[in-house]
Design an enzyme around this catalytic site. Sequence first.
Site, PDB file in Angstrom:
ATOM      1  N   CYS A   2      -7.595  -7.738  -4.690  1.00  0.00           N
ATOM      2  CA  CYS A   2      -7.522  -9.201  -4.826  1.00  0.00           C
ATOM      3  C   CYS A   2      -7.343  -9.578  -6.301  1.00  0.00           C
ATOM      4  O   CYS A   2      -7.636  -8.816  -7.201  1.00  0.00           O
ATOM      5  CB  CYS A   2      -8.813  -9.847  -4.330  1.00  0.00           C
ATOM      6  SG  CYS A   2      -9.241  -9.363  -2.675  1.00  0.00           S
ATOM      7  N   ARG A  27      -0.570  -6.642  -7.808  1.00  0.00           N
ATOM      8  CA  ARG A  27      -1.760  -5.979  -7.256  1.00  0.00           C
ATOM      9  C   ARG A  27      -1.653  -5.833  -5.740  1.00  0.00           C
ATOM     10  O   ARG A  27      -2.473  -5.173  -5.115  1.00  0.00           O
ATOM     11  CB  ARG A  27      -3.010  -6.782  -7.616  1.00  0.00           C
ATOM     12  CG  ARG A  27      -3.298  -6.851  -9.103  1.00  0.00           C
ATOM     13  CD  ARG A  27      -4.237  -8.000  -9.439  1.00  0.00           C
ATOM     14  NE  ARG A  27      -5.594  -7.723  -9.085  1.00  0.00           N
ATOM     15  CZ  ARG A  27      -6.534  -7.311  -9.946  1.00  0.00           C
ATOM     16  NH1 ARG A  27      -6.208  -7.116 -11.199  1.00  0.00           N
ATOM     17  NH2 ARG A  27      -7.764  -7.089  -9.571  1.00  0.00           N
ATOM     18  N   TRP A  77      -6.367  -9.246  -0.923  1.00  0.00           N
ATOM     19  CA  TRP A  77      -5.974  -7.952  -0.331  1.00  0.00           C
ATOM     20  C   TRP A  77      -7.044  -7.696   0.719  1.00  0.00           C
ATOM     21  O   TRP A  77      -8.183  -7.325   0.388  1.00  0.00           O
ATOM     22  CB  TRP A  77      -5.983  -6.874  -1.420  1.00  0.00           C
ATOM     23  CG  TRP A  77      -5.780  -5.491  -0.914  1.00  0.00           C
ATOM     24  CD1 TRP A  77      -6.745  -4.581  -0.590  1.00  0.00           C
ATOM     25  CD2 TRP A  77      -4.545  -4.822  -0.639  1.00  0.00           C
ATOM     26  NE1 TRP A  77      -6.198  -3.418  -0.151  1.00  0.00           N
ATOM     27  CE2 TRP A  77      -4.861  -3.529  -0.167  1.00  0.00           C
ATOM     28  CE3 TRP A  77      -3.207  -5.185  -0.750  1.00  0.00           C
ATOM     29  CZ2 TRP A  77      -3.867  -2.612   0.190  1.00  0.00           C
ATOM     30  CZ3 TRP A  77      -2.237  -4.266  -0.392  1.00  0.00           C
ATOM     31  CH2 TRP A  77      -2.565  -3.006   0.069  1.00  0.00           C
ATOM     32  N   ASN A 101     -13.421 -11.202  -5.558  1.00  0.00           N
ATOM     33  CA  ASN A 101     -12.761  -9.894  -5.524  1.00  0.00           C
ATOM     34  C   ASN A 101     -13.870  -8.871  -5.396  1.00  0.00           C
ATOM     35  O   ASN A 101     -14.814  -8.876  -6.178  1.00  0.00           O
ATOM     36  CB  ASN A 101     -11.960  -9.674  -6.821  1.00  0.00           C
ATOM     37  CG  ASN A 101     -11.209  -8.347  -6.790  1.00  0.00           C
ATOM     38  OD1 ASN A 101     -11.145  -7.707  -5.735  1.00  0.00           O
ATOM     39  ND2 ASN A 101     -10.660  -7.950  -7.916  1.00  0.00           N
ATOM     40  N   GLY A 102     -13.783  -8.003  -4.369  1.00  0.00           N
ATOM     41  CA  GLY A 102     -14.823  -6.988  -4.184  1.00  0.00           C
ATOM     42  C   GLY A 102     -15.246  -6.927  -2.723  1.00  0.00           C
ATOM     43  O   GLY A 102     -14.603  -7.513  -1.854  1.00  0.00           O
ATOM     44  N   GLU A 483       2.465  19.159  -0.195  1.00  0.00           N
ATOM     45  CA  GLU A 483       2.357  17.865  -0.877  1.00  0.00           C
ATOM     46  C   GLU A 483       2.873  17.977  -2.306  1.00  0.00           C
ATOM     47  O   GLU A 483       3.612  17.114  -2.790  1.00  0.00           O
ATOM     48  CB  GLU A 483       0.915  17.360  -0.848  1.00  0.00           C
ATOM     49  CG  GLU A 483       0.691  16.056  -1.591  1.00  0.00           C
ATOM     50  CD  GLU A 483       1.617  14.912  -1.147  1.00  0.00           C
ATOM     51  OE1 GLU A 483       2.256  15.020  -0.082  1.00  0.00           O
ATOM     52  OE2 GLU A 483       1.722  13.934  -1.891  1.00  0.00           O
ATOM     53  N   LYS A 487       6.008  15.681  -3.777  1.00  0.00           N
ATOM     54  CA  LYS A 487       5.834  14.841  -4.962  1.00  0.00           C
ATOM     55  C   LYS A 487       6.888  15.157  -6.017  1.00  0.00           C
ATOM     56  O   LYS A 487       7.516  14.270  -6.587  1.00  0.00           O
ATOM     57  CB  LYS A 487       4.434  15.062  -5.576  1.00  0.00           C
ATOM     58  CG  LYS A 487       3.287  14.301  -5.018  1.00  0.00           C
ATOM     59  CD  LYS A 487       3.277  12.843  -5.280  1.00  0.00           C
ATOM     60  CE  LYS A 487       3.667  11.932  -4.140  1.00  0.00           C
ATOM     61  NZ  LYS A 487       3.510  12.256  -2.786  1.00  0.00           N
ATOM     62  N   GLU A 490      10.543  14.162  -4.851  1.00  0.00           N
ATOM     63  CA  GLU A 490      10.905  12.747  -4.657  1.00  0.00           C
ATOM     64  C   GLU A 490      10.973  11.973  -5.969  1.00  0.00           C
ATOM     65  O   GLU A 490      11.675  10.979  -6.052  1.00  0.00           O
ATOM     66  CB  GLU A 490       9.957  12.062  -3.682  1.00  0.00           C
ATOM     67  CG  GLU A 490       8.521  11.922  -4.123  1.00  0.00           C
ATOM     68  CD  GLU A 490       7.709  11.139  -3.086  1.00  0.00           C
ATOM     69  OE1 GLU A 490       8.246  10.251  -2.421  1.00  0.00           O
ATOM     70  OE2 GLU A 490       6.521  11.452  -2.953  1.00  0.00           O
ATOM     71  N   HIS A 506       9.379  37.832   3.795  1.00  0.00           N
ATOM     72  CA  HIS A 506      10.174  37.872   5.039  1.00  0.00           C
ATOM     73  C   HIS A 506      11.515  37.154   4.869  1.00  0.00           C
ATOM     74  O   HIS A 506      12.055  36.610   5.818  1.00  0.00           O
ATOM     75  CB  HIS A 506       9.359  37.256   6.182  1.00  0.00           C
ATOM     76  CG  HIS A 506       8.115  38.017   6.472  1.00  0.00           C
ATOM     77  ND1 HIS A 506       8.089  39.241   7.103  1.00  0.00           N
ATOM     78  CD2 HIS A 506       6.819  37.760   6.119  1.00  0.00           C
ATOM     79  CE1 HIS A 506       6.853  39.691   7.179  1.00  0.00           C
ATOM     80  NE2 HIS A 506       6.060  38.820   6.595  1.00  0.00           N
ATOM     81  N   LYS A 601       9.154   2.132  -0.463  1.00  0.00           N
ATOM     82  CA  LYS A 601       7.714   2.387  -0.396  1.00  0.00           C
ATOM     83  C   LYS A 601       7.248   2.515   1.052  1.00  0.00           C
ATOM     84  O   LYS A 601       6.436   3.350   1.381  1.00  0.00           O
ATOM     85  CB  LYS A 601       6.934   1.257  -1.088  1.00  0.00           C
ATOM     86  CG  LYS A 601       5.419   1.430  -1.068  1.00  0.00           C
ATOM     87  CD  LYS A 601       4.982   2.725  -1.698  1.00  0.00           C
ATOM     88  CE  LYS A 601       3.516   3.011  -1.547  1.00  0.00           C
ATOM     89  NZ  LYS A 601       3.153   4.393  -1.949  1.00  0.00           N
TER      90      LYS A 601
HETATM   91  C1  AGP Z   1       4.976   9.651  -0.265  1.00  0.00           C
HETATM   92  O1  AGP Z   1       5.035  10.010  -1.621  1.00  0.00           O
HETATM   93  C2  AGP Z   1       6.291   9.152   0.247  1.00  0.00           C
HETATM   94  N1  AGP Z   1       6.674   8.001  -0.449  1.00  0.00           N
HETATM   95  C3  AGP Z   1       6.401   9.069   1.762  1.00  0.00           C
HETATM   96  O2  AGP Z   1       6.432  10.391   2.197  1.00  0.00           O
HETATM   97  C4  AGP Z   1       5.260   8.362   2.513  1.00  0.00           C
HETATM   98  O3  AGP Z   1       4.086   9.131   2.445  1.00  0.00           O
HETATM   99  C5  AGP Z   1       5.676   8.256   3.988  1.00  0.00           C
HETATM  100  O4  AGP Z   1       6.822   7.453   4.061  1.00  0.00           O
HETATM  101  C6  AGP Z   1       4.584   7.680   4.881  1.00  0.00           C
HETATM  102  O5  AGP Z   1       4.300   6.369   4.474  1.00  0.00           O
HETATM  103  P1  AGP Z   1       2.980   5.658   5.097  1.00  0.00           P
HETATM  104  O6  AGP Z   1       1.811   6.441   4.628  1.00  0.00           O
HETATM  105  O7  AGP Z   1       3.014   4.266   4.553  1.00  0.00           O
HETATM  106  O8  AGP Z   1       3.112   5.696   6.591  1.00  0.00           O
END
Ligand code: AGP
Length: 606
Positions: A2, A27, A77, A101-102, A483, A487, A490, A506, A601
């Site tokens: 928030c 935010r 938020w 906020n909190g 993971e 990271k 991407e 293998h 996103k």
């Molecule tokens: C994560 O770094 C990516 N941007 C992407 O893999 C993301 O995790 C995936 O699209 C899932 O998104 P969500 O957690 O909002 O469902």
Amino acid sequence: MCGIIGYIGKDNSVKHLIEGLRALEYRGYDSAGVAFFDKENALMRVKAEGRLANVEAKLANVPEAAGSHCGIGHTRWATHGAPSDTNSHPHGTAALQIVHNGIIENHVELKAELVALGYTFESDTDTEIAAKLLDYYYKQESNAPDAISRLTGRLRGSYALGILFEVEPNKIYAVRKDSPLIIGIGKGENFIASDITAILRSTRDYYQLEEGELATVTADSIEISCNGKQIVKERKTALWDVEAAERGGYAHFMLKEIHEEPEAMIKTLRPRIKDMLPDFSDEKLDTSALAKVERLHIVACGTAMHAGLIARGLFESLARIPVEVEIASEFRYNDPIIDESDLVIIISQSGETADSLAALRLAKEKGAHTLAIVNVTGSSIAREADSVLYTLAGPEIAVASTKAYTVQTSLLSLLAVECAMLRGRINESAARELVTELYERAPKAVAEMIDRADEVKAIAEEIKTCEDLFFIGRGADYYLSSEGSLKLKEISYIHSEAYAAGELKHGTISLVVPGIPVIALCTVPSLIEKMGSNIREVTARGANAIAVSFKDVPEANKTVIIPTIDPRLAFLPAVTVLQLLAYYTSVARGCDVDKPRNLAKSVTVE
Ligand code: AGP
């Protein structure tokens, strides 16, 4: 999270409130609102779900706003109660309005007391409870400072409050605990704000309000008192430009969000732990499903799916329940064999990922019980699942998910302990030991790793020119490798692969050429010898092996030693290494860290 803004001065207050809330949009929020005095000193309120523009549209029909010189504003938020006009801030009574906020942790007991006193409630928020409790004390004390002092004496949790009292149209009060609040210093005008971003266009000068301090703000004065005594505060000046301020002074949102991880872990875990044991009683969570389901399916996309892989390891090792982790876009077309004896957990930061939402609907069609682990309150997945556990990481702006993964895996670790206890697989003392490590040690270990970011930055310099790279590991370290690889790919555009270390020989080891970096995750003590052999396999072919482990790995060219922690939770400081590695490599390659090419996103399309 928030955002709070307050303005009092010669100018039109509502203009400053809207300007300040717009500056706080970064935010993340799902509703907004303002309260202000009109020129007749009537206390008015305008608020709306959704974007700030919705508040502005309503204000266009409130001519009184043009004559206002004192007001407070808020971007919400949502944590308690879905986004809606009613749940938006400000909240209050005829006597006062507040923005908050909190999280008020003891909101349930306070609400019961107020209902017994005859108060009624229109919203689902903890903030309205705080507002009505303040109203109650104000009626008793008939002065603001004493009423506010009694209120803060009862609140447990975190809060930053901006307060207007109807009988004092030329004052704004502000008080805080845990959630930040600053007092902006202008000329013939003054401000309150969650952070400097909101007021940088008007002033760079401010006081940092500390816990237990009360600010009384007028157009020409700022009084800050502690226990009723006025104190002298150090005047501070912000050095940021507006753009940098939105990132809290960090170069990128991604770095800011990595730094927020320790706090986000604590915020997410704290309401679900009592006496250092899991306690989900405040959630609408059918824990009986955890006790009796025969199989657990974890379904998600990308980083969220990788969080599910980590959870699988913990659920299987602690609760001895079989777990399938599935990519949502595959799950939904594989006609999965699930029924009412299954529990399907959907993990999603945004709560709007199309594939994950479709998977949720399919699981429900097939009769499975569904649980959503989501960061955005009131999102589609949160609303449609049978039950939801919110992560409280605050908004994640960078496309690359970091703090979301960290809080998802933290929350799922706690849930795995709960599941293990419900199924009689772990006794209280063993559960308390792991929960204490998760709640007290893990955030510190992540913070310690963040403090050592320069070590990781040096490795980024080593790998920044490579075009191919391997992440290898066994067990949880293999899941972690997935993971780390995502990271790096991407945001730095380096092609990398996560590989089960035992699988290299293998076939894939044919790709290992002199100089290729191999990040070897070695956090599982029982597997470290095997990992040593795998590292020797690649270094024998000229690879530059970089280990991430709890101790030096002599077979590797170098080792990043993670802070000490229970090996079952080592993935938390270890993933911080991988997140920082991806971040600094991306920066070194001049990539757009927060908005990498081709990515969004939240993937709300199939
Ligand atoms: C994560 O770094 C990516 N941007 C992407 O893999 C993301 O995790 C995936 O699209 C899932 O998104 P969500 O957690 O909002 O469902």
